[in-house]
Design an enzyme around this catalytic site. Structure first.
Site, PDB file in Angstrom:
ATOM      1  N   GLY A   1     -24.500   9.273  21.324  1.00 48.23           N
ATOM      2  CA  GLY A   1     -23.578   8.998  20.237  1.00 48.23           C
ATOM      3  C   GLY A   1     -24.120   9.499  18.911  1.00 48.23           C
TER       4      GLY A   1
ATOM      5  N   HIS B   1     -19.487  18.517  28.645  1.00 45.09           N
ATOM      6  CA  HIS B   1     -20.551  17.684  28.100  1.00 45.09           C
ATOM      7  C   HIS B   1     -20.973  16.588  29.073  1.00 45.09           C
ATOM      8  CE1 HIS B   1     -22.899  16.504  24.622  1.00 45.09           C
ATOM      9  NE2 HIS B   1     -22.481  15.261  24.716  1.00 45.09           N
TER      10      HIS B   1
ATOM     11  N   SER C   1     -26.474  13.901  25.963  1.00 45.70           N
ATOM     12  CA  SER C   1     -26.026  13.985  24.581  1.00 45.70           C
ATOM     13  C   SER C   1     -27.112  13.516  23.616  1.00 45.70           C
ATOM     14  CB  SER C   1     -24.732  13.186  24.426  1.00 45.70           C
ATOM     15  OG  SER C   1     -24.091  13.501  23.234  1.00 45.70           O
ATOM     16  N   TYR C   2     -26.821  12.554  22.724  1.00 44.31           N
ATOM     17  CA  TYR C   2     -27.865  12.085  21.808  1.00 44.31           C
ATOM     18  C   TYR C   2     -28.967  11.318  22.541  1.00 44.31           C
ATOM     19  CZ  TYR C   2     -30.057  10.850  17.419  1.00 44.31           C
ATOM     20  OH  TYR C   2     -30.963  10.748  16.392  1.00 44.31           O
TER      21      TYR C   2
END
Length: 476
Positions: A93, A453, A189-190
């Protein structure tokens, strides 16, 4: 008292003493069992009756003084749970839920069905290969909470890693049978920040056996990971141009005015990159070939998120805070986030999950996006350190992701300068090219063809082959 009565009294005392000893010896096991069993899920609404699934969920306190607790959902392996490794999954996020993304949409054994009214069994769940643990991190995400509101203003990578480490230590006290299992960390992702940073913290504290318990860490695997700002944003820009998202003029302008090595971008770069991001409002940046969600015939969640991301990325004076985006990706069903939110906001679902019944549950908490303190620009030093330590490290990329594209990942992998072990080649799945793979000394990089993603969402069967190869050591 007669001799017979005396003998009977003596035997009674002896029996009571032996019973007391038995109770004392068995009490710790009963207490442990009850503690764990309190978190067992027995009747999740809409769950299919077969196959049987051993699952637990609830809260683990990570800071008693502040009243901080992280929510988890745990699935035992579908076979040989006492033998299989333990795999932790984190979403990024910052501010997005590992329950709403990883568990219920991507790789958990129970996926939220369309319309959010039931669950369906996932034939490609990663708990085919490991005992699978999801945690909503940091506090403020999903069902995780803090009773000290100032905690939410202090969130940064160090804060998140410390809480995640405390979670692991305390979770293993509740599930001590997994303390000795091989332990791996995964995410996307993050979580490209979260996963290596947690691995480093575990690695460092394992060396201090006097003050910390030993966690049997073996390695980590990350997908489409944010890793190094300079290379990630260069990759984002180059990918947008090479995949016909932006014009030659927009691309050349951004290349001319942007220095992605700077913490604060120049105004000209802010303007140029805003034009790049706005081109993605017409499609899904997280899977550029996927359809967008058209529920209610209103602006899609992608539009809303991109607007929030752009506005949240700048200070009032126009200077760049650091563009960071919550994960609202696409897939075969781009409306899945709405279905997940409908399901996890049901009172009967929360009751079954032992979750807080109050407040609105969201897949991504945008307030965390706006207030998170981005203090780390590069994870590369951690990679270099943990590669030398001998951990098993894999990186994978869905090649249809525009947000953390394969190009940026290849740039930073090249920058590390690892010796080549096995050259770039295809790997195959069901007699088709599944993607490409290259092996360096200490790190393996895999692409997944046609995935965005969220690789397990877009290519579930390929993703199981990927995690099987990583955990087992068998070739893709």
């Amino acid at each position: 008292m007669s001799r017979m009565a005396s003998l009977q009294f003596f035997l009674l005392i002896l029996f009571l003493c032996s019973l007391s000893s038995f109770i004392t010896l068995t009490e710790p096991s009963n207490t442990y069992s009850q503690t764990k069993e309190f978190d067992r899920i027995t009747n999740l609404p809409g769950q299919p009756t077969t196959p049987p699934i051993s699952q637990f969920s609830g809260y683990i306190t990570v800071n008693q003084d502040h009243g901080r607790a992280l929510f988890y959902w745990f699935f035992e392996s579908q076979s040989e749970p006492l033998e299989k490794p333990l795999l932790l999954w984190l979403n990024g996020g910052p501010g997005c839920s590992s329950i709403g993304n990883g568990a219920a949409v991507e790789l958990g054994p129970l996926l939220v069905k369309k319309k959010g009214d039931a669950l369906e069994f996932n034939n490609y769940a990663w708990n085919r290969e490991a005992n699978l643990l999801f945690v909503e991190s940091p506090v403020g995400v999903g069902f995780s909470y803090t009773n000290t509101s100032s905690d939410l203003t202090k969130l940064d990578d160090r804060f998140v890693a410390e809480d995640a480490y405390s979670f692991l230590v305390n979770w293993m006290e509740k599930f001590p049978q997994f303390k000795s299992h091989d332990f791996y960390i995964s995410g996307e992702s993050y979580a490209g920040h979260y996963v290596p940073q947690l691995a480093e913290l575990v690695y460092d504290r394992n060396k201090d056996k006097t003050n910390y318990p030993v966690i049997n860490l073996k390695g980590f695997i990350v997908g489409n990971p944010e890793t190094e700002d300079n290379y990630d944003y260069h990759g984002l820009l180059d990918y947008a141009w090479s995949h016909a998202i932006i014009s030659d003029q927009v691309y050349e302008k951004a290349k001319q005015v942007c220095n992605f090595k700077l913490i604060n971008w120049m105004d000209e770069c802010n303007t140029a990159m805003e034009v790049v991001f706005q081109q993605y409002q017409e499609i899904d940046i997280y899977n550029i070939y996927a359809p967008r969600c058209l529920l209610n015939n209103t602006t899609s969640s992608t539009d809303d998120v991109l607007d929030a991301q752009i506005s949240a990325s700048f200070h009032k004076d126009g200077s760049k805070k650091g563009l960071r985006w919550p994960r609202i990706p696409g897939g075969y069903d781009p409306c899945y986030t709405k279905y997940a939110e409908k399901y996890f906001n049901r009172n009967d679902v929360r009751l079954s999950l032992h979750a807080n019944p109050n407040g609105k549950w969201e897949v991504c908490n945008e307030s965390i996006l706006r207030t998170y303190n981005y203090t780390v620009l590069s994870i590369l030093p951690i990679y270099i350190k943990l590669i030398k330590a001998g951990l098993k490290i894999w990186v994978y990329s869905g090649d249809a992701d525009g947000r953390v594209p394969v190009t940026g990942t290849r740039y930073w992998l090249e920058a590390i300068g690892l010796p080549l072990k096995a050259s770039w080649r295809s790997w195959y799945h069901n007699h088709q090219v599944g993607g490409r793979i290259v092996e360096y000394e200490g790190l393996t990089f895999v692409t997944v063809r046609g995935a965005g993603h969220l690789v397990p969402l877009n290519k579930p069967s390929e993703s199981v082959s990927l995690i099987h190869s990583y955990l087992s050591g068998e070739k893709l």
